[in-house]
Design a protein around this motif. Sequence first.
Motif, PDB file in Angstrom:
ATOM      1  N   GLN A  65       0.829  -1.212   0.000  1.00 17.58           N
ATOM      2  CA  GLN A  65       0.000   0.000   0.000  1.00 17.58           C
ATOM      3  C   GLN A  65       0.861   1.259   0.000  1.00 17.58           C
ATOM      4  O   GLN A  65       0.390   2.340  -0.359  1.00 17.58           O
ATOM      5  CB  GLN A  65      -0.911   0.035   1.238  1.00 17.58           C
ATOM      6  N   ASN A  90       2.186   1.817  -7.198  1.00  9.99           N
ATOM      7  CA  ASN A  90       1.600   0.478  -7.279  1.00  9.99           C
ATOM      8  C   ASN A  90       0.119   0.584  -7.625  1.00  9.99           C
ATOM      9  O   ASN A  90      -0.652   1.205  -6.887  1.00  9.99           O
ATOM     10  CB  ASN A  90       1.795  -0.228  -5.925  1.00  9.99           C
ATOM     11  N   SER A  91      -0.280  -0.028  -8.719  1.00 11.84           N
ATOM     12  CA  SER A  91      -1.678   0.056  -9.157  1.00 11.84           C
ATOM     13  C   SER A  91      -2.598  -0.922  -8.421  1.00 11.84           C
ATOM     14  O   SER A  91      -3.821  -0.829  -8.554  1.00 11.84           O
ATOM     15  CB  SER A  91      -1.777  -0.196 -10.669  1.00 11.84           C
ATOM     16  N   HIS A  92      -2.018  -1.855  -7.637  1.00  9.37           N
ATOM     17  CA  HIS A  92      -2.836  -2.811  -6.879  1.00  9.37           C
ATOM     18  C   HIS A  92      -2.354  -2.862  -5.427  1.00  9.37           C
ATOM     19  O   HIS A  92      -1.804  -3.870  -4.983  1.00  9.37           O
ATOM     20  CB  HIS A  92      -2.767  -4.198  -7.512  1.00  9.37           C
ATOM     21  N   TYR A 114      -1.774  -5.955  -2.522  1.00  9.63           N
ATOM     22  CA  TYR A 114      -1.517  -7.232  -3.179  1.00  9.63           C
ATOM     23  C   TYR A 114      -0.040  -7.312  -3.545  1.00  9.63           C
ATOM     24  O   TYR A 114       0.663  -6.301  -3.584  1.00  9.63           O
ATOM     25  CB  TYR A 114      -2.400  -7.387  -4.423  1.00  9.63           C
ATOM     26  N   CYS A 151       1.683  -7.378   2.367  1.00  9.45           N
ATOM     27  CA  CYS A 151       0.431  -6.804   1.869  1.00  9.45           C
ATOM     28  C   CYS A 151      -0.426  -6.228   2.991  1.00  9.45           C
ATOM     29  O   CYS A 151      -1.644  -6.077   2.846  1.00  9.45           O
ATOM     30  CB  CYS A 151      -0.342  -7.862   1.074  1.00  9.45           C
TER      31      CYS A 151
END
Length: 234
Positions: A189, A194-196, A199, A211
């Motif tokens: 996070q 980071n687009s996800h 994860y 994560c």
Amino acid sequence: MIYAMSDIHGQYEQFLTLLEQIGIRKEDTLYILGDVVDRGPEPMKILKYMMAHSNIIPIIGNHEVMALPNLKLLVPEVSRNFLDKLPPKVYRDFANWTQNGSTSTIQDFRKLPQEERHQVVEYMKSFRPYGKEIVNGQEYWLGHAGLDHFSETKHLEEYSVDDLVWTRIDYEIPYFDDIIVVSGHTPTQNILWNSHPGYIFKANHHIAIDCGAGKSNGRLAAICLDTGEEYYAR
């Protein structure tokens, strides 16, 4: 098969859920890349499970570095004025640990019989500074955080524990072109591009697997190095 997870932080139920998802066998190897303790409610259950399974390889994290000298002090029963008797540096170290989420670890540890406390401390002293594996011809370095005082010419064995447990990785820059570094410590996070978030993150020969198990938008995660398959507790 070789698996890795990191930063469990006392989340025992997520830990069990993830193990069930993986379906880990005796012949498999599971690396746990540090920060088993602190913040979450049941770190001792996780440590005792790890102690009972020789195919789990524990790697030390910064929270174990902080916890270990202080847990040694708590193996015997402590008096009411325990903190008052500590030398100034030891007191400062203890205070620093408590500011970093130690309360649950202290409470859980003190529930154990004295002999079990001793066994837990001895087990934590055995945590390795790093792991190294070659899977399907690809070399992996496994550690809690990044490689502080990095040099392309340094061998993994030349890094100190402090070099391996505190630093934050710049995930935009690869350490190597031919070695993949698997790490925890920095929740995905917190990787800004980071687009996800929340994860597993893969880029530039990095695999980030913290994560944020204790976060409301996070979960405990694991990865299989043989297949690349990802697993999530929730």
